[in-house]
Design a protein around this motif. Structure first.
Motif, PDB file in Angstrom:
ATOM      1  N   LEU A  59      -8.010   5.003  30.983  1.00  0.00           N
ATOM      2  CA  LEU A  59      -9.282   4.448  30.520  1.00  0.00           C
ATOM      3  C   LEU A  59     -10.470   5.104  31.212  1.00  0.00           C
ATOM      4  CD1 LEU A  59      -8.314   0.669  30.311  1.00  0.00           C
ATOM      5  CD2 LEU A  59      -9.008   2.119  28.392  1.00  0.00           C
ATOM      6  N   VAL A  60     -10.195   6.184  31.948  1.00  0.00           N
ATOM      7  CA  VAL A  60     -11.237   6.918  32.651  1.00  0.00           C
ATOM      8  C   VAL A  60     -10.967   8.409  32.492  1.00  0.00           C
ATOM      9  CG1 VAL A  60     -12.334   7.378  34.882  1.00  0.00           C
ATOM     10  CG2 VAL A  60     -11.579   5.063  34.317  1.00  0.00           C
ATOM     11  N   ALA A  61     -12.018   9.171  32.216  1.00  0.00           N
ATOM     12  CA  ALA A  61     -11.902  10.626  32.099  1.00  0.00           C
ATOM     13  C   ALA A  61     -12.900  11.303  33.025  1.00  0.00           C
ATOM     14  CB  ALA A  61     -12.123  11.072  30.660  1.00  0.00           C
ATOM     15  N   TRP A  62     -12.590  12.542  33.400  1.00  0.00           N
ATOM     16  CA  TRP A  62     -13.454  13.304  34.306  1.00  0.00           C
ATOM     17  C   TRP A  62     -13.508  14.752  33.833  1.00  0.00           C
ATOM     18  CZ3 TRP A  62     -16.584  11.503  38.059  1.00  0.00           C
ATOM     19  CH2 TRP A  62     -17.160  12.419  38.953  1.00  0.00           C
ATOM     20  N   GLN A  63     -14.685  15.323  33.885  1.00  0.00           N
ATOM     21  CA  GLN A  63     -14.860  16.727  33.544  1.00  0.00           C
ATOM     22  C   GLN A  63     -15.529  17.445  34.697  1.00  0.00           C
ATOM     23  OE1 GLN A  63     -17.718  17.862  30.415  1.00  0.00           O
ATOM     24  NE2 GLN A  63     -16.127  19.216  29.594  1.00  0.00           N
ATOM     25  N   HIS A  64     -14.744  18.276  35.401  1.00  0.00           N
ATOM     26  CA  HIS A  64     -15.348  19.121  36.419  1.00  0.00           C
ATOM     27  C   HIS A  64     -16.219  20.161  35.725  1.00  0.00           C
ATOM     28  CE1 HIS A  64     -13.194  17.532  39.876  1.00  0.00           C
ATOM     29  NE2 HIS A  64     -12.086  17.549  39.154  1.00  0.00           N
ATOM     30  N   ARG A  65     -17.319  20.490  36.340  1.00  0.00           N
ATOM     31  CA  ARG A  65     -18.268  21.418  35.732  1.00  0.00           C
ATOM     32  C   ARG A  65     -17.560  22.700  35.278  1.00  0.00           C
ATOM     33  NH1 ARG A  65     -23.759  23.760  38.650  1.00  0.00           N
ATOM     34  NH2 ARG A  65     -24.495  25.015  36.876  1.00  0.00           N
ATOM     35  N   GLY A  66     -17.724  23.024  34.009  1.00  0.00           N
ATOM     36  CA  GLY A  66     -17.118  24.223  33.461  1.00  0.00           C
ATOM     37  C   GLY A  66     -15.682  24.052  33.019  1.00  0.00           C
ATOM     38  N   GLY A  67     -15.111  22.862  33.208  1.00  0.00           N
ATOM     39  CA  GLY A  67     -13.719  22.633  32.841  1.00  0.00           C
ATOM     40  C   GLY A  67     -13.587  21.745  31.615  1.00  0.00           C
ATOM     41  N   GLY A  68     -12.363  21.305  31.351  1.00  0.00           N
ATOM     42  CA  GLY A  68     -12.105  20.439  30.222  1.00  0.00           C
ATOM     43  C   GLY A  68     -12.303  18.971  30.575  1.00  0.00           C
ATOM     44  N   LEU A  69     -12.297  18.129  29.561  1.00  0.00           N
ATOM     45  CA  LEU A  69     -12.395  16.681  29.750  1.00  0.00           C
ATOM     46  C   LEU A  69     -10.985  16.137  29.914  1.00  0.00           C
ATOM     47  CD1 LEU A  69     -14.248  14.159  29.726  1.00  0.00           C
ATOM     48  CD2 LEU A  69     -13.864  14.049  27.250  1.00  0.00           C
ATOM     49  N   GLU A  70     -10.664  15.632  31.111  1.00  0.00           N
ATOM     50  CA  GLU A  70      -9.300  15.250  31.445  1.00  0.00           C
ATOM     51  C   GLU A  70      -9.194  13.757  31.740  1.00  0.00           C
ATOM     52  OE1 GLU A  70      -6.949  17.411  31.222  1.00  0.00           O
ATOM     53  OE2 GLU A  70      -8.119  19.273  31.132  1.00  0.00           O
ATOM     54  N   LEU A  71      -8.134  13.132  31.230  1.00  0.00           N
ATOM     55  CA  LEU A  71      -7.833  11.748  31.575  1.00  0.00           C
ATOM     56  C   LEU A  71      -7.329  11.675  33.010  1.00  0.00           C
ATOM     57  CD1 LEU A  71      -5.965  10.574  28.344  1.00  0.00           C
ATOM     58  CD2 LEU A  71      -8.291   9.955  29.040  1.00  0.00           C
ATOM     59  N   LEU A  72      -7.781  10.672  33.769  1.00  0.00           N
ATOM     60  CA  LEU A  72      -7.284  10.460  35.122  1.00  0.00           C
ATOM     61  C   LEU A  72      -5.992   9.652  35.059  1.00  0.00           C
ATOM     62  CD1 LEU A  72     -10.537   9.796  37.170  1.00  0.00           C
ATOM     63  CD2 LEU A  72      -9.459  11.956  36.508  1.00  0.00           C
ATOM     64  N   GLY A  73      -5.018  10.054  35.876  1.00  0.00           N
ATOM     65  CA  GLY A  73      -3.679   9.502  35.785  1.00  0.00           C
ATOM     66  C   GLY A  73      -3.567   8.061  36.253  1.00  0.00           C
ATOM     67  N   ILE A  74      -2.756   7.290  35.538  1.00  0.00           N
ATOM     68  CA  ILE A  74      -2.475   5.893  35.894  1.00  0.00           C
ATOM     69  C   ILE A  74      -1.215   5.468  35.153  1.00  0.00           C
ATOM     70  CG2 ILE A  74      -3.954   5.013  34.051  1.00  0.00           C
ATOM     71  CD1 ILE A  74      -4.656   2.633  35.870  1.00  0.00           C
ATOM     72  N   ASN A  75      -0.407   4.598  35.770  1.00  0.00           N
ATOM     73  CA  ASN A  75       0.813   4.165  35.081  1.00  0.00           C
ATOM     74  C   ASN A  75       0.572   2.908  34.255  1.00  0.00           C
ATOM     75  OD1 ASN A  75       1.170   1.798  36.759  1.00  0.00           O
ATOM     76  ND2 ASN A  75       2.018   3.115  38.357  1.00  0.00           N
ATOM     77  N   THR A  76       1.520   2.584  33.410  1.00  0.00           N
ATOM     78  CA  THR A  76       1.359   1.466  32.469  1.00  0.00           C
ATOM     79  C   THR A  76       1.168   0.141  33.186  1.00  0.00           C
ATOM     80  OG1 THR A  76       2.705   2.623  30.827  1.00  0.00           O
ATOM     81  CG2 THR A  76       2.433   0.250  30.544  1.00  0.00           C
TER      82      THR A  76
END
Length: 370
Positions: free
Chosen positions: A251-268
């Protein structure tokens, strides 16, 4: 509209947070904000823009004709409150003038979607809006002083909710939530099977699309954004799928400058308590900790952006706005019950401390301090 008018210098609408008066006196410094602002409701259903004078502890609320969402203090002393989507009105409040409320009307065929930011020179105001009959998102452009409508940019997606200025001073980043709505149907969501949320970058001077990013799950609506001074972008997401069938991957994403938009890992097991819903974000750059509120899940979550994973969560009743105070190395959090809390910026589990409570102030999702 000329190019100079839309060159941007800095992010507008920096999120802030609330402080209890006793804690403020204890930790007062020259950098301590003087006032905090938030949209709020009262138990009777009235709508307000609320200001807390930090030095005196005086709480003042100006009644407004529309339910508010994000707020933005202006250099001339007025405070903008953006209407909660779908809204046909925003307001500017001058607390120095009793009853000094200036309405800002949506243009024909548009409604406001809850957020906005200023241009570089402070002369223009960008507001997230939906052209609902045309099924497209737009950024309205207005004169900041008079609020006269100057034009609009296409956001290249539906349901633009949040907008921020990037540190380069030339680029806008827009969270297209992807949800189709129409005022004839209230807040009903009309396209959940086909929604396409996106994170879009626009040239602030021309409106030209620079880049676009999407997540692998098209039912993860991109709602609220955070932009760091280094140009990284955090995104709070809301899941529009069937939670009874499956939980989202994150439910949270992060994009490092110049990189892709990535989901932050978490278990169910860890994500289930958040009920598919994240709201406001704040960031501790020293520890690389991102904190995100989940009002439906009754928790504040903490994430390590370097490791790209969930760290822990602290229970709170309906947490709303959140901000990081670097002088004190803590997060401040408001909640929908009228309370203000402090949370340590920590990679280990920690309890929240109640700073102050205002039973008649039901805080909305954002706080701003000046």
């Amino acid at each position: 509209m000329n190019r100079r008018q839309f060159l941007l210098l800095a992010t507008a609408g920096t999120l802030g947070s609330a402080l209890g008066v006793s804690a403020l006196m204890k930790h007062a410094t020259a950098a301590t904000p003087q006032c905090l602002y938030s949209a709020s409701d009262n138990p009777a259903g009235g709508h307000f823009l609320t200001r807390l004078e930090i030095s005196s502890g005086t709480l003042g609320s100006q009644a407004v004709p529309v339910r508010g969402h994000a707020v933005l203090p202006l250099a001339d002393g007025r405070v903008l409150m953006f209407g909660r989507r779908p809204a046909f009105e925003c307001v500017a409040v001058d607390f120095a003038k009793s009853g000094g409320v200036t309405p800002i009307q949506a243009t024909a065929g548009r409604h406001f979607d809850g957020h906005g930011c200023l241009s570089a020179d402070g002369g223009a105001l960008f507001t997230t809006e939906s052209a609902y009959d045309e099924k497209r998102g737009v950024l309205g452009i207005r004169d900041r002083k008079t609020f006269q409508h100057l034009g609009e940019y296409d956001t290249h997606g539906l349901d633009p909710h949040d907008v921020h200025l990037m540190p380069d001073g030339k680029t806008l980043v827009v969270a297209n939530g992807g949800i189709e709505q129409h005022p004839d149907f209230g807040r009903r969501k009309l396209n959940l099977d086909t929604m396409q949320p996106s994170l879009v970058y626009l040239d602030a001077a021309t409106g030209k699309k620079i880049d676009e990013y999407r997540l692998p799950d098209h039912q993860l609506s991109i709602r609220h954004l955070l932009v760091t001074p280094g140009g990284d972008v955090g995104a709070a997401l809301q899941y529009e799928g069937d939670l009874h069938r499956q939980q989202p991957a994150s439910l949270v994403a992060w994009q490092h400058r110049g990189g892709g938009l990535e989901l932050l890992g978490i278990n169910t097991q860890a994500i289930t308590p958040f009920s598919g819903y994240m709201a406001d974000l704040a960031f501790d750059p020293g520890r690389n900790i991102l904190a995100v509120t989940s009002p439906r899940g009754n928790h504040v979550s903490f994430w390590g952006v370097a490791e790209q994973r969930f760290l822990h969560a602290t229970p709170l009743p309906e947490p709303s706005g959140i901000a990081f105070l670097p002088e004190q190395q803590v997060f401040r959090v408001s909640d929908a019950t009228g309370s203000l809390h402090t949370l340590a910026s920590n990679r280990q589990q920690a309890s929240a401390s109640l700073l102050r409570q205002f039973p008649d102030q039901l805080w909305d999702n954002h706080l701003v301090i000046t």
